[in-house]
Every structure is written in C-alpha cells, then in structure tokens.
Design an enzyme around this catalytic site. Structure first.
Site, PDB file in Angstrom:
ATOM      1  N   ASP A 101     -20.021  41.052  22.950  1.00 32.17           N
ATOM      2  CA  ASP A 101     -18.770  40.468  23.440  1.00 32.17           C
ATOM      3  C   ASP A 101     -18.286  41.173  24.707  1.00 32.17           C
ATOM      4  OD1 ASP A 101     -18.903  38.727  21.366  1.00 32.17           O
ATOM      5  OD2 ASP A 101     -17.063  39.370  20.363  1.00 32.17           O
ATOM      6  N   HIS A 134     -19.397  37.578  16.049  1.00 28.60           N
ATOM      7  CA  HIS A 134     -18.799  38.538  16.955  1.00 28.60           C
ATOM      8  C   HIS A 134     -19.576  39.849  16.872  1.00 28.60           C
ATOM      9  CE1 HIS A 134     -14.666  36.618  17.686  1.00 28.60           C
ATOM     10  NE2 HIS A 134     -15.413  35.715  17.077  1.00 28.60           N
ATOM     11  N   HIS A 189     -17.813  39.022  11.850  1.00 27.02           N
ATOM     12  CA  HIS A 189     -18.770  39.851  12.600  1.00 27.02           C
ATOM     13  C   HIS A 189     -20.074  40.147  11.864  1.00 27.02           C
ATOM     14  CE1 HIS A 189     -17.157  43.030  10.086  1.00 27.02           C
ATOM     15  NE2 HIS A 189     -15.988  43.012  10.711  1.00 27.02           N
ATOM     16  N   ASP A 225     -14.772  46.192  23.775  1.00 22.79           N
ATOM     17  CA  ASP A 225     -14.447  45.369  22.609  1.00 22.79           C
ATOM     18  C   ASP A 225     -14.664  46.199  21.349  1.00 22.79           C
ATOM     19  OD1 ASP A 225     -13.683  42.752  21.476  1.00 22.79           O
ATOM     20  OD2 ASP A 225     -15.679  42.826  20.590  1.00 22.79           O
TER      21      ASP A 225
END
Length: 241
Positions: free
Chosen positions: A159, A154, A57, A7
């Site tokens: 993730d 995030h 994020h 990711d």
C-alpha cells in the site's frame, strides 16, 4: 526533500481499545524520486488480531507469533523516518497508532512522531481535489491509472508503494520517468517494487518527426491573434513583440 510514504496494518481500529500495530511499510522519496530504500516489518502485537481486521489484511495470529514486539523495532523504525516528511493516507489513523506505541514505551525515550517528522495527509489532499467523490486508495488508483491489481488484501508495504505512485501523480500531474542509464539504485527499485513504481522510457525508439507550420497556417494563426488583440483592447499577450 526527503519524504517517507508510510502505511500500517493493525489488530483493530482503535488504539484506545488496546489495539496495536502489526505491520509497518515505508518507501523513501528524495526530491520526488524513489531511492529504492524501504523499511518493512511485521510485529507481534502481544494481543489477538480481530477477525474483522484479518479479513482486511489477511495477517493471522499464527503468522505473527514469532515476530519481534514493537519495543524491539522502535528505534530502527524511528531512525529510518527521523527528519523526513511522512506521506500517509488518512494520517490520523496511522499517526495515532504510532504515537500509541511510542507512549507504551515511555515518554522519556520516545516523543510523538510529529516531533520527529512532518506529516502530509493524502486523503485530505484528495478530498480537496475531488470533493464529493470516493477517495480511498483503490478509487485514487482508478482515477490516476495506477496499477493496483496485486492488492487483493491490504498490506503495509504494498500500500505504501501504491500510495507513492498516487501521491506523485496527485502532486505533479505526471510521474517522473526513469531514463535508461540512470542510477543503479533506482533500477533496483524498479525490479523489486510490487507496484511497478519506476516507469521506463524507451530511448531506442526513432526520433519523433518535427512538423512545422505552413505559411497558410502561420497566416491564419496571426489573423486569429490580431482578432483577439482587437477584442481585448490591445491586451493579447501572444501577439506582443
């Protein structure tokens, strides 16, 4: 088979608008087992991070100020993933950004990531299995019972760890369980992973009781098979000798 669940986090949505990668997170699977090996790096993008991206994020420009630029980590990243199959949720997004970064370094040194790795898109897989439903990572965690309680924002490594769980459930029906006494590497992965990626089976519990069918239950079973065999014109496989 070696797979890398990957990711990224970025400064924005479009590499064509000059946006860059600011975080890469990878976890390694070999033959569908977590090895405990991972790759994680924050990156100075040499541009400002969009406010909208920070809201997703939480990675600020100040935090990234002293991090290495992509050219400084490109080779070690490629060495980690080279030859593996990449497992990515919405792969075109991450692959597009990785290839954009490689292009900035020069085609003579780095080729498109697809030339080094296979790519599996778990979003495509999820849409095939769950058409018409939400198939983002949070929705898949809920569907497969994967704990994502630590995912307030995030983050590439977290993730990737969560996606590894989701992928194993999605492709196998049940996660591989690590029995007590298995390799130390996998035990360390269990202790260190934010998503609780390695589950343990309590082997100290009492043996399960074996219950056999009674004579009456066996007779009822055989009568049912005989009925099915008659209805199918002698094609009942379960009644075959």
């Amino acid at each position: 088979m070696r797979q890398i669940v990957l990711d990224t986090e970025t400064t924005g949505l479009e590499p064509s608008q000059g946006h860059r990668i600011i975080e890469i997170g990878c976890v390694e699977l070999v033959n569908r087992k977590l090895t405990g090996r991972h790759y994680h790096q924050y990156i100075q993008p040499q541009r400002e991070v969009d406010e909208g991206a920070i809201a997703v994020h939480g990675i600020s420009n100040e935090f990234l100020a002293d991090k290495p630029v992509f050219s400084q980590i490109a080779r070690e990243f490629l060495d980690f993933v080279n030859g593996a199959e990449l497992v990515i949720h919405n792969a075109p997004f991450d692959v597009g950004f990785i290839n954009h970064e490689f292009n900035l370094l020069g085609a003579s040194d780095f080729q498109p990531i697809e030339n080094y790795c296979g790519v599996v898109d778990t979003l495509v897989m999820a849409r095939q299995k769950r058409p018409g439903q939400k198939n983002n990572l949070d929705a898949l965690c809920k569907h497969y019972g994967v704990d994502n309680s630590q995912r307030d924002l995030h983050g590439a490594l977290l993730d990737a760890e969560i996606l590894a769980d989701v992928y194993l459930y999605m492709t196998g029906g049940q996660r591989n369980l690590l029995l007590a006494g298995d390799s130390d590497d996998e035990s360390e992965a269990d202790a260190g992973s934010a998503g609780g990626l390695v589950q343990r089976l309590n082997v100290s519990r009492p043996a399960l009781k074996v219950v056999t069918a009674t004579a009456e239950e066996v007779e009822l079973h055989n009568n049912k098979l005989a009925s099915l065999d008659k209805a199918s014109g002698g094609s009942c496989l379960w009644s075959a000798d």
